[in-house]
Motif scaffolding. Structure first.
Motif, PDB file in Angstrom:
ATOM      1  N   GLN A  68       0.824  -1.214   0.000  1.00 54.53           N
ATOM      2  CA  GLN A  68       0.000   0.000   0.000  1.00 54.53           C
ATOM      3  C   GLN A  68       0.860   1.266   0.000  1.00 54.53           C
ATOM      4  O   GLN A  68       0.484   2.287  -0.565  1.00 54.53           O
ATOM      5  N   GLU A  69       2.037   1.188   0.639  1.00 58.24           N
ATOM      6  CA  GLU A  69       2.920   2.354   0.720  1.00 58.24           C
ATOM      7  C   GLU A  69       3.845   2.459  -0.483  1.00 58.24           C
ATOM      8  O   GLU A  69       4.724   3.315  -0.530  1.00 58.24           O
ATOM      9  N   GLY A  70       3.691   1.568  -1.447  1.00 55.39           N
ATOM     10  CA  GLY A  70       4.482   1.654  -2.669  1.00 55.39           C
ATOM     11  C   GLY A  70       5.861   1.037  -2.593  1.00 55.39           C
ATOM     12  O   GLY A  70       6.701   1.269  -3.473  1.00 55.39           O
ATOM     13  N   VAL A  71       6.113   0.251  -1.557  1.00 63.15           N
ATOM     14  CA  VAL A  71       7.400  -0.447  -1.469  1.00 63.15           C
ATOM     15  C   VAL A  71       7.391  -1.578  -2.491  1.00 63.15           C
ATOM     16  O   VAL A  71       6.458  -2.388  -2.513  1.00 63.15           O
ATOM     17  N   ALA A  72       8.397  -1.639  -3.327  1.00 59.13           N
ATOM     18  CA  ALA A  72       8.419  -2.636  -4.393  1.00 59.13           C
ATOM     19  C   ALA A  72       9.840  -3.105  -4.647  1.00 59.13           C
ATOM     20  O   ALA A  72      10.815  -2.430  -4.293  1.00 59.13           O
ATOM     21  N   VAL A  73       9.955  -4.284  -5.245  1.00 55.94           N
ATOM     22  CA  VAL A  73      11.249  -4.834  -5.655  1.00 55.94           C
ATOM     23  C   VAL A  73      11.122  -5.187  -7.133  1.00 55.94           C
ATOM     24  O   VAL A  73      10.328  -6.058  -7.497  1.00 55.94           O
ATOM     25  N   SER A  74      11.866  -4.505  -7.979  1.00 52.77           N
ATOM     26  CA  SER A  74      11.776  -4.747  -9.416  1.00 52.77           C
ATOM     27  C   SER A  74      12.406  -6.095  -9.765  1.00 52.77           C
ATOM     28  O   SER A  74      13.192  -6.656  -9.000  1.00 52.77           O
ATOM     29  N   ASN A  75      12.052  -6.597 -10.937  1.00 49.65           N
ATOM     30  CA  ASN A  75      12.639  -7.855 -11.398  1.00 49.65           C
ATOM     31  C   ASN A  75      14.158  -7.749 -11.519  1.00 49.65           C
ATOM     32  O   ASN A  75      14.885  -8.700 -11.214  1.00 49.65           O
ATOM     33  N   LYS A  76      14.631  -6.583 -11.955  1.00 48.05           N
ATOM     34  CA  LYS A  76      16.073  -6.379 -12.093  1.00 48.05           C
ATOM     35  C   LYS A  76      16.757  -6.443 -10.730  1.00 48.05           C
ATOM     36  O   LYS A  76      17.823  -7.062 -10.574  1.00 48.05           O
ATOM     37  N   GLU A  77      16.155  -5.793  -9.735  1.00 42.64           N
ATOM     38  CA  GLU A  77      16.712  -5.835  -8.384  1.00 42.64           C
ATOM     39  C   GLU A  77      16.717  -7.249  -7.840  1.00 42.64           C
ATOM     40  O   GLU A  77      17.692  -7.700  -7.208  1.00 42.64           O
ATOM     41  N   LEU A  78      15.617  -7.962  -8.076  1.00 39.34           N
ATOM     42  CA  LEU A  78      15.513  -9.329  -7.567  1.00 39.34           C
ATOM     43  C   LEU A  78      16.563 -10.227  -8.206  1.00 39.34           C
ATOM     44  O   LEU A  78      17.195 -11.054  -7.521  1.00 39.34           O
ATOM     45  N   ASP A  79      16.775 -10.074  -9.494  1.00 41.08           N
ATOM     46  CA  ASP A  79      17.807 -10.865 -10.174  1.00 41.08           C
ATOM     47  C   ASP A  79      19.188 -10.562  -9.607  1.00 41.08           C
ATOM     48  O   ASP A  79      20.034 -11.462  -9.461  1.00 41.08           O
ATOM     49  N   LYS A  80      19.444  -9.285  -9.290  1.00 40.95           N
ATOM     50  CA  LYS A  80      20.736  -8.895  -8.710  1.00 40.95           C
ATOM     51  C   LYS A  80      20.915  -9.541  -7.336  1.00 40.95           C
ATOM     52  O   LYS A  80      22.001 -10.060  -7.009  1.00 40.95           O
ATOM     53  N   ILE A  81      19.866  -9.554  -6.533  1.00 42.49           N
ATOM     54  CA  ILE A  81      19.944 -10.165  -5.198  1.00 42.49           C
ATOM     55  C   ILE A  81      20.206 -11.662  -5.311  1.00 42.49           C
ATOM     56  O   ILE A  81      21.040 -12.223  -4.588  1.00 42.49           O
ATOM     57  N   ILE A  82      19.501 -12.307  -6.222  1.00 38.57           N
ATOM     58  CA  ILE A  82      19.693 -13.751  -6.417  1.00 38.57           C
ATOM     59  C   ILE A  82      21.119 -14.026  -6.883  1.00 38.57           C
ATOM     60  O   ILE A  82      21.765 -14.987  -6.440  1.00 38.57           O
ATOM     61  N   GLY A  83      21.626 -13.187  -7.763  1.00 43.71           N
ATOM     62  CA  GLY A  83      23.005 -13.350  -8.217  1.00 43.71           C
ATOM     63  C   GLY A  83      23.994 -13.220  -7.074  1.00 43.71           C
ATOM     64  O   GLY A  83      24.972 -13.974  -6.990  1.00 43.71           O
ATOM     65  N   ASP A  84      23.740 -12.268  -6.167  1.00 41.67           N
ATOM     66  CA  ASP A  84      24.621 -12.085  -5.007  1.00 41.67           C
ATOM     67  C   ASP A  84      24.566 -13.293  -4.081  1.00 41.67           C
ATOM     68  O   ASP A  84      25.595 -13.731  -3.550  1.00 41.67           O
ATOM     69  N   ILE A  85      23.352 -13.817  -3.865  1.00 39.45           N
ATOM     70  CA  ILE A  85      23.204 -14.990  -2.996  1.00 39.45           C
ATOM     71  C   ILE A  85      23.931 -16.184  -3.600  1.00 39.45           C
ATOM     72  O   ILE A  85      24.635 -16.925  -2.899  1.00 39.45           O
ATOM     73  N   ALA A  86      23.781 -16.373  -4.896  1.00 44.21           N
ATOM     74  CA  ALA A  86      24.461 -17.480  -5.564  1.00 44.21           C
ATOM     75  C   ALA A  86      25.978 -17.326  -5.449  1.00 44.21           C
ATOM     76  O   ALA A  86      26.688 -18.298  -5.141  1.00 44.21           O
ATOM     77  N   ALA A  87      26.471 -16.105  -5.682  1.00 48.97           N
ATOM     78  CA  ALA A  87      27.917 -15.867  -5.600  1.00 48.97           C
ATOM     79  C   ALA A  87      28.444 -16.131  -4.196  1.00 48.97           C
ATOM     80  O   ALA A  87      29.536 -16.681  -4.024  1.00 48.97           O
ATOM     81  N   LYS A  88      27.678 -15.732  -3.197  1.00 44.81           N
ATOM     82  CA  LYS A  88      28.097 -15.956  -1.812  1.00 44.81           C
ATOM     83  C   LYS A  88      28.201 -17.441  -1.513  1.00 44.81           C
ATOM     84  O   LYS A  88      29.023 -17.871  -0.690  1.00 44.81           O
ATOM     85  N   ASN A  89      27.371 -18.235  -2.176  1.00 49.63           N
ATOM     86  CA  ASN A  89      27.421 -19.687  -2.000  1.00 49.63           C
ATOM     87  C   ASN A  89      28.351 -20.365  -3.011  1.00 49.63           C
ATOM     88  O   ASN A  89      28.328 -21.592  -3.150  1.00 49.63           O
ATOM     89  N   LYS A  90      29.131 -19.518  -3.733  1.00 50.87           N
ATOM     90  CA  LYS A  90      30.098 -20.014  -4.719  1.00 50.87           C
ATOM     91  C   LYS A  90      29.414 -20.863  -5.796  1.00 50.87           C
ATOM     92  O   LYS A  90      29.906 -21.925  -6.180  1.00 50.87           O
ATOM     93  N   LEU A  91      28.266 -20.388  -6.266  1.00 53.71           N
ATOM     94  CA  LEU A  91      27.516 -21.079  -7.301  1.00 53.71           C
ATOM     95  C   LEU A  91      27.180 -20.109  -8.422  1.00 53.71           C
ATOM     96  O   LEU A  91      27.046 -18.896  -8.184  1.00 53.71           O
ATOM     97  N   SER A  92      27.017 -20.636  -9.630  1.00 56.26           N
ATOM     98  CA  SER A  92      26.451 -19.828 -10.704  1.00 56.26           C
ATOM     99  C   SER A  92      24.951 -19.730 -10.459  1.00 56.26           C
ATOM    100  O   SER A  92      24.387 -20.486  -9.666  1.00 56.26           O
ATOM    101  N   VAL A  93      24.279 -18.798 -11.148  1.00 57.39           N
ATOM    102  CA  VAL A  93      22.835 -18.658 -10.972  1.00 57.39           C
ATOM    103  C   VAL A  93      22.130 -19.951 -11.393  1.00 57.39           C
ATOM    104  O   VAL A  93      21.176 -20.393 -10.740  1.00 57.39           O
ATOM    105  N   ALA A  94      22.609 -20.561 -12.476  1.00 58.36           N
ATOM    106  CA  ALA A  94      21.995 -21.817 -12.933  1.00 58.36           C
ATOM    107  C   ALA A  94      22.160 -22.922 -11.889  1.00 58.36           C
ATOM    108  O   ALA A  94      21.224 -23.689 -11.622  1.00 58.36           O
ATOM    109  N   GLU A  95      23.347 -22.998 -11.271  1.00 56.45           N
ATOM    110  CA  GLU A  95      23.582 -24.003 -10.228  1.00 56.45           C
ATOM    111  C   GLU A  95      22.726 -23.729  -9.000  1.00 56.45           C
ATOM    112  O   GLU A  95      22.181 -24.651  -8.384  1.00 56.45           O
TER     113      GLU A  95
END
Length: 483
Positions: A99-126
């Motif tokens: 309701q307050e307009g807080v949102a997470v864009s697809n681009k932001e979400l992909d960046k976060i997932i990429g960071d999580i994968a990198a932290k786990n020493k994995l590619s995004v596909a892995e």
């Protein structure tokens, strides 16, 4: 990436918009009953939350996830209600965020997932394959992650962003810590103690390591081990609240705070029993276990109830500038060899390599500085790994704690931090001063931590009170819902 906490295993039912348009007629009791009955029987809804709902399947899934993590759940029949309460609060936060307009864009979400994968020493596909192998779809995982980030951002804006810390609060905090250090250095409390039988006030500080009461034996043991280590460190010549700040930097779940002067009846009974016979400037003999976790306690001061600062302290404060002065600290000159975390270098390989370098240095068959120049993977390599004079809090906690345990000239065992694996050697130590600027930075962080806990709890109560929540059926599992 550090701002995002480890993701919880949420169980959000896909198709959340299915009953968004359900409206309960405000003036028709019969319509209310019919609607509730349909929701209960057809969809297994446990609670209606504003215009959304929490299903019994969500409760079931959350319980299953906790069991999969090895969490031992209470068997007193309260677990479903407890989890429902948590899900309701999460739902309210998510609704308000949207309701307050807080949102997470697809681009932001992909960046976060990429960071999580990198932290786990994995590619995004892995990483995607690993998520799918855990028993959920990747799209569902992305939705849960999006919700979690939205809630976090909303909480930061509504709670953390509105915390105000005045210069006066910072000055008072530093003054209290300075008196604590002075009192501890003199081996005596800061204030005149209460006479025998007279009421007293006790200033207690704590470092709190949280762990759920229903957590598994492994989680309990890890929390207890961490608390015991902090208790041991606190008995040394260290600033207690700074030790807490370092622990919180290492693990954001750990909290540290000074409770301020309180009479015994205003202290938690567990705390008072633990420090009943503990003098000012001393640490409690043992770690305190509560239903919420483990507590390391230190008595900063004991004084007669209603007393103020000792006359000599008051005079010093009145006579001098209100600006705090530099305080003495121990600085350390060290050097290290760093092997950065990266694909192709496992923890075992990094540790084994550093152990080899350590053995060479100890056997005097190699020079530490030359090894650092050749093998260290950071900017200090050209200088033989030398880091310069460091004050408490300048280095990441894992590094600093290992460094502080070393004698001059001693070489550590391999130490892991967020940057990779380190081999550390202490070259020298000296007495320095903690500048006013550094004190104020620390004070602001400590006060913010203290204020956040209180503000967050009040905010959550307000959210719950202002929401329209109707509990329907929490006891039955989704599989037992009528068809």
């Amino acid at each position: 990436m550090k701002r995002f906490k480890q993701m919880s295993v949420y169980a959000i039912l896909i198709g959340i918009g299915l009953f968004v348009n359900i409206a309960f007629a405000q003036d028709a009791t019969k319509a209310n009953a019919i609607s509730e009955s349909k929701i209960r029987n057809i969809d297994g809804v446990a609670a209606v939350v504003n215009t959304g709902y929490v299903t019994r399947k969500e409760i079931d899934d959350r319980i299953a996830a906790l069991k999969k993590q090895g969490v031992k759940l209470p068997e007193d029949g309260t677990v479903r209600k407890t989890i429902l309460d948590r899900l309701i609060l999460e739902k309210i936060q998510l609704q308000n965020a949207e309701q307050e307009g807080v949102a997470v864009s697809n681009k932001e979400l992909d960046k976060i997932i990429g960071d999580i994968a990198a932290k786990n020493k994995l590619s995004v596909a892995e990483f995607k394959a690993k998520v799918t192998a855990s028993g959920t779809t990747f799209e569902r995982y992305k939705q849960l992650l999006r919700d979690d980030v939205m809630i976090t951002r909303y909480r930061e804006r509504e709670v953390e962003g509105k915390l105000k810390i005045s210069d006066a609060e910072i000055d008072n905090f530093i003054a209290e810590r300075t008196r604590a250090i002075a009192g501890a250095g003199a081996g005596a409390p800061r204030s005149a103690p209460a006479a025998k039988g007279e009421p007293e006030e006790i200033d207690v500080a704590q470092i709190f390591i949280p762990v759920d009461a229903g957590a598994g034996a492994g989680a309990q043991a890890d929390a207890k081990k961490k608390a015991d280590t902090l208790l041991k460190d606190a008995r040394g010549d260290v600033d207690f609240l700074q030790l807490g700040a370092m622990a919180a930097k290492e693990n954001p779940k750990i909290k540290f705070q000074e409770l301020g002067y309180r009479t015994p009846d205003r202290l938690p009974q567990l705390f008072y029993e633990a420090i009943r016979n503990t003098g000012g400037g001393q640490v409690a003999n043992t770690v305190v276990k509560s239903p919420a976790g483990y507590h390391v306690l230190k008595v900063l001061d004991r004084r007669a109830a209603g007393a103020s600062a000792p006359p000599q302290q008051a005079a010093a404060t009145d006579a001098g500038s209100p600006t705090p002065q530099n305080i003495p600290i121990t600085q350390t000159l060290s050097r290290h060899i760093l092997l950065r975390s990266r694909a192709g270098l496992s923890d075992q390989d990094a540790e084994r390599r550093l152990q080899g370098y350590r053995d060479q240095v100890r056997a005097k068959t190699a020079d530490f500085a030359e090894l650092a120049k050749k093998y260290s993977e950071d900017g200090s390599a050209p200088n033989g790994g030398e880091l310069g004079w460091m004050s408490p809090g300048d280095l990441v906690p894992e590094f600093e704690q290992a460094m502080n345990r070393l004698q001059i000239g001693e070489v550590s065992n391999p130490v892991k931090s967020e940057f990779g694996w380190h081999l550390i050697q202490v070259l020298d130590r000296r007495e320095g001063q903690l500048t006013v600027e550094k004190q104020r930075q620390f004070a602001r962080a400590a006060i913010r931590e203290r204020k956040f806990d209180q503000a967050y709890q009040e905010w959550m109560r307000e959210l719950r009170d202002n929401a329209t929540v109707k509990i329907l059926n929490v006891e039955d599992e989704a599989s037992s819902a009528p068809r």
